[in-house]
Design a protein around this motif. Structure first.
Motif, PDB file in Angstrom:
ATOM      1  N   MET A 230     -19.990 -15.260  25.986  1.00  0.00           N
ATOM      2  CA  MET A 230     -20.034 -13.925  25.228  1.00  0.00           C
ATOM      3  C   MET A 230     -20.766 -13.188  25.745  1.00  0.00           C
ATOM      4  O   MET A 230     -21.942 -13.463  26.789  1.00  0.00           O
ATOM      5  CB  MET A 230     -20.147 -14.227  23.880  1.00  0.00           C
ATOM      6  CG  MET A 230     -21.493 -15.139  23.528  1.00  0.00           C
ATOM      7  SD  MET A 230     -21.653 -15.181  21.705  1.00  0.00           S
ATOM      8  CE  MET A 230     -20.890 -16.744  21.491  1.00  0.00           C
ATOM      9  N   GLY A 231     -20.824 -11.938  25.331  1.00  0.00           N
ATOM     10  CA  GLY A 231     -21.841 -10.674  25.672  1.00  0.00           C
ATOM     11  C   GLY A 231     -23.324 -11.196  24.826  1.00  0.00           C
ATOM     12  O   GLY A 231     -23.590 -12.142  24.673  1.00  0.00           O
ATOM     13  N   ASP A 232     -23.744  -9.837  24.465  1.00  0.00           N
ATOM     14  CA  ASP A 232     -25.019 -10.122  23.669  1.00  0.00           C
ATOM     15  C   ASP A 232     -24.919 -10.943  22.374  1.00  0.00           C
ATOM     16  O   ASP A 232     -23.955 -10.761  21.800  1.00  0.00           O
ATOM     17  CB  ASP A 232     -25.513  -8.608  23.298  1.00  0.00           C
ATOM     18  CG  ASP A 232     -25.855  -7.923  24.688  1.00  0.00           C
ATOM     19  OD1 ASP A 232     -25.879  -8.320  25.546  1.00  0.00           O
ATOM     20  OD2 ASP A 232     -26.143  -6.699  24.569  1.00  0.00           O
TER      21      ASP A 232
ATOM     22  N   PRO B 265     -22.213 -13.828  18.155  1.00  0.00           N
ATOM     23  CA  PRO B 265     -22.346 -12.554  18.751  1.00  0.00           C
ATOM     24  C   PRO B 265     -23.192 -11.474  17.915  1.00  0.00           C
ATOM     25  O   PRO B 265     -23.438 -11.508  16.882  1.00  0.00           O
ATOM     26  CB  PRO B 265     -20.771 -12.027  18.635  1.00  0.00           C
ATOM     27  CG  PRO B 265     -20.132 -13.288  18.504  1.00  0.00           C
ATOM     28  CD  PRO B 265     -21.001 -14.341  17.795  1.00  0.00           C
ATOM     29  N   LEU B 266     -24.015 -10.722  18.871  1.00  0.00           N
ATOM     30  CA  LEU B 266     -24.777  -9.801  18.437  1.00  0.00           C
ATOM     31  C   LEU B 266     -24.462  -9.029  17.188  1.00  0.00           C
ATOM     32  O   LEU B 266     -25.028  -8.870  16.098  1.00  0.00           O
ATOM     33  CB  LEU B 266     -25.473  -9.108  19.520  1.00  0.00           C
ATOM     34  CG  LEU B 266     -26.545  -7.984  18.857  1.00  0.00           C
ATOM     35  CD1 LEU B 266     -27.778  -8.869  18.620  1.00  0.00           C
ATOM     36  CD2 LEU B 266     -26.824  -7.115  20.078  1.00  0.00           C
ATOM     37  N   PRO B 267     -23.055  -8.454  17.231  1.00  0.00           N
ATOM     38  CA  PRO B 267     -22.568  -7.502  16.231  1.00  0.00           C
ATOM     39  C   PRO B 267     -22.642  -8.354  14.781  1.00  0.00           C
ATOM     40  O   PRO B 267     -22.650  -7.582  13.789  1.00  0.00           O
ATOM     41  CB  PRO B 267     -21.395  -6.888  16.879  1.00  0.00           C
ATOM     42  CG  PRO B 267     -21.431  -7.291  18.169  1.00  0.00           C
ATOM     43  CD  PRO B 267     -22.144  -8.436  18.382  1.00  0.00           C
TER      44      PRO B 267
ATOM     45  N   VAL C 123     -28.960 -18.238  26.992  1.00  0.00           N
ATOM     46  CA  VAL C 123     -28.787 -17.495  28.270  1.00  0.00           C
ATOM     47  C   VAL C 123     -27.478 -18.461  28.902  1.00  0.00           C
ATOM     48  O   VAL C 123     -26.516 -17.841  29.485  1.00  0.00           O
ATOM     49  CB  VAL C 123     -29.959 -17.903  29.262  1.00  0.00           C
ATOM     50  CG1 VAL C 123     -29.605 -17.662  30.676  1.00  0.00           C
ATOM     51  CG2 VAL C 123     -31.146 -16.886  28.613  1.00  0.00           C
ATOM     52  N   ALA C 124     -27.359 -19.554  28.632  1.00  0.00           N
ATOM     53  CA  ALA C 124     -26.162 -20.514  29.094  1.00  0.00           C
ATOM     54  C   ALA C 124     -24.949 -20.031  28.313  1.00  0.00           C
ATOM     55  O   ALA C 124     -23.923 -20.076  29.083  1.00  0.00           O
ATOM     56  CB  ALA C 124     -26.575 -21.922  28.723  1.00  0.00           C
ATOM     57  N   ALA C 125     -25.092 -19.454  27.162  1.00  0.00           N
ATOM     58  CA  ALA C 125     -23.984 -18.936  26.540  1.00  0.00           C
ATOM     59  C   ALA C 125     -23.336 -17.355  26.753  1.00  0.00           C
ATOM     60  O   ALA C 125     -22.361 -16.888  26.494  1.00  0.00           O
ATOM     61  CB  ALA C 125     -24.186 -18.966  25.105  1.00  0.00           C
ATOM     62  N   HIS C 126     -24.492 -16.726  27.577  1.00  0.00           N
ATOM     63  CA  HIS C 126     -24.233 -15.448  27.588  1.00  0.00           C
ATOM     64  C   HIS C 126     -23.315 -15.185  29.143  1.00  0.00           C
ATOM     65  O   HIS C 126     -23.503 -16.018  29.962  1.00  0.00           O
ATOM     66  CB  HIS C 126     -25.584 -14.673  27.822  1.00  0.00           C
ATOM     67  CG  HIS C 126     -25.563 -13.112  27.774  1.00  0.00           C
ATOM     68  ND1 HIS C 126     -25.069 -12.333  28.858  1.00  0.00           N
ATOM     69  CD2 HIS C 126     -25.830 -12.218  26.762  1.00  0.00           C
ATOM     70  CE1 HIS C 126     -25.172 -10.992  28.483  1.00  0.00           C
ATOM     71  NE2 HIS C 126     -25.629 -11.023  27.239  1.00  0.00           N
TER      72      HIS C 126
ATOM     73  N   THR D 135     -27.989  -8.149  27.663  1.00  0.00           N
ATOM     74  CA  THR D 135     -27.820  -7.626  29.157  1.00  0.00           C
ATOM     75  C   THR D 135     -28.953  -6.550  29.592  1.00  0.00           C
ATOM     76  O   THR D 135     -29.351  -5.824  28.783  1.00  0.00           O
ATOM     77  CB  THR D 135     -26.321  -6.983  29.334  1.00  0.00           C
ATOM     78  OG1 THR D 135     -25.269  -7.858  28.873  1.00  0.00           O
ATOM     79  CG2 THR D 135     -26.077  -6.471  30.672  1.00  0.00           C
ATOM     80  N   GLY D 136     -29.476  -6.993  30.520  1.00  0.00           N
ATOM     81  CA  GLY D 136     -30.706  -6.474  31.261  1.00  0.00           C
ATOM     82  C   GLY D 136     -30.102  -4.749  31.126  1.00  0.00           C
ATOM     83  O   GLY D 136     -29.140  -4.449  31.987  1.00  0.00           O
TER      84      GLY D 136
END
Ligand SMILES: Cc1ncc(COP(=O)(O)O)c(C=O)c1O
Length: 290
Positions: free
Chosen positions: A6-8, A22-24, A87-90, A120-121
């Motif tokens: 997933m994303g952030d 998920p961040l949201p 990190v593994a899931a991102h 994401t950096g």
């Protein structure tokens, strides 16, 4: 096979084996002292091509900050495991930013809360290669504040960053990208989110950590590279005149890592692009910018 990355995202420390959120969709209680008082600590860690940058130094600083704030000791192994799981899931990205949060928790419970964000950096390539414009700003206290007033928590990475963000907005008003704080008695301190590195010939200096500043993980790593190259790299008390007379000045921080200062208070400074690129590659494995 379906890629489930997933994303952030956020990983909460108290959720055992349950997956990242998920961040949201992630939330914390409005009564958490992180929200109501900024009463907690954090760390921001760069991840390049899946490799954590200076993870152990960040975990050690988290523990140090907790100690300064009289927080319970954070479970650093649990933080590291949550960070790795996150990190593994991102989705895989050239650079990620991992943030560890540890707060005093919901008021009255006495139970701290901890969580990890994986983001994401940002693209720092311009700052790393062509450099940044910096202004010096008065920090409003003397250089010996850590000794005279330890209750002000100098040297702890607390969640109370409103003034750091305000200083960056002041920099933007002055058409600059970043800030170097200076004490009322003209001692160079740090940036709102960075440490300062100053070069004169083969001597590299950074402000001493007993000046009420954060001990930088990026600075420590860069010093190892400089020492291995045979340069003298030391902590010192520096004045604004030392910045103006320098052969080069950099701001060092997790995420952006090494950013040369190309303009200080409106005056141009020399940017050594090759030297900076060498530091980035040798210390952190950042690919050379074409
Ligand atoms: C006030 C302050 N000083 C220095 C730094 C640089 O520390 P590090 O290199 O460990 O990111 C930071 C990082 O966020 C910071 O907030």
């Amino acid at each position: 096979m379906v890629d489930e990355r997933m994303g952030d995202l956020v990983v909460f420390l108290d959720e055992g084996a349950s997956g990242p959120v998920p961040l949201p969709d992630a939330s914390i209680n409005v009564a958490d002292l992180a929200v109501t008082r900024g009463d907690g600590i954090f760390e921001s860690i760069g991840v390049i091509d899946g490799r954590f940058i200076e993870l152990d130094r960040h975990l050690a600083r988290l523990e140090h900050s907790a100690n300064l704030l009289d927080l319970p000791r954070p479970d650093t192994a649990a933080f590291a495991a949550a960070a790795r799981r996150g990190v593994a899931a991102h989705t895989s990205e050239p650079e990620l930013l991992v943030k560890l949060f540890f707060s005093r928790g919901i008021e009255g419970t006495g139970t701290p809360s901890g969580w990890v964000e994986v983001l994401t950096g940002d693209d720092h390539s311009a700052a790393r290669s062509t450099g940044i414009r910096v202004v010096t700003l008065d920090r409003g206290y003397r250089h010996d504040i850590a000794q005279t007033s330890p209750w002000l928590l100098q040297g702890a990475k607390t969640l109370s960053y409103a003034l750091n963000k305000a200083a960056l907005r002041e920099a933007a008003r002055r058409h600059a990208d970043d800030v170097i704080f200076v004490s009322t008695d003209d001692v160079v301190l740090e940036g709102p989110t960075s440490n300062v590195l100053v070069r004169h010939d083969d001597l590299f200096r950074t402000p001493r950590t007993d000046l009420g500043i954060l001990a930088g993980t990026t600075q420590a790593a860069v010093f190892e590279t400089l020492a291995s190259r045979g340069f003298e790299a030391v902590e010192a008390a520096l004045s604004v005149a030392d910045l103006a007379s320098a052969d080069a000045v950099w701001l060092l921080s997790s995420g952006r890592l090494v950013a040369p200062v190309r303009e200080l208070d409106g005056q141009s400074l020399t940017v050594d692009r090759d030297f900076t690129a060498g530091l980035l590659t040798e210390t952190f494995g950042v690919p050379a910018i074409p």
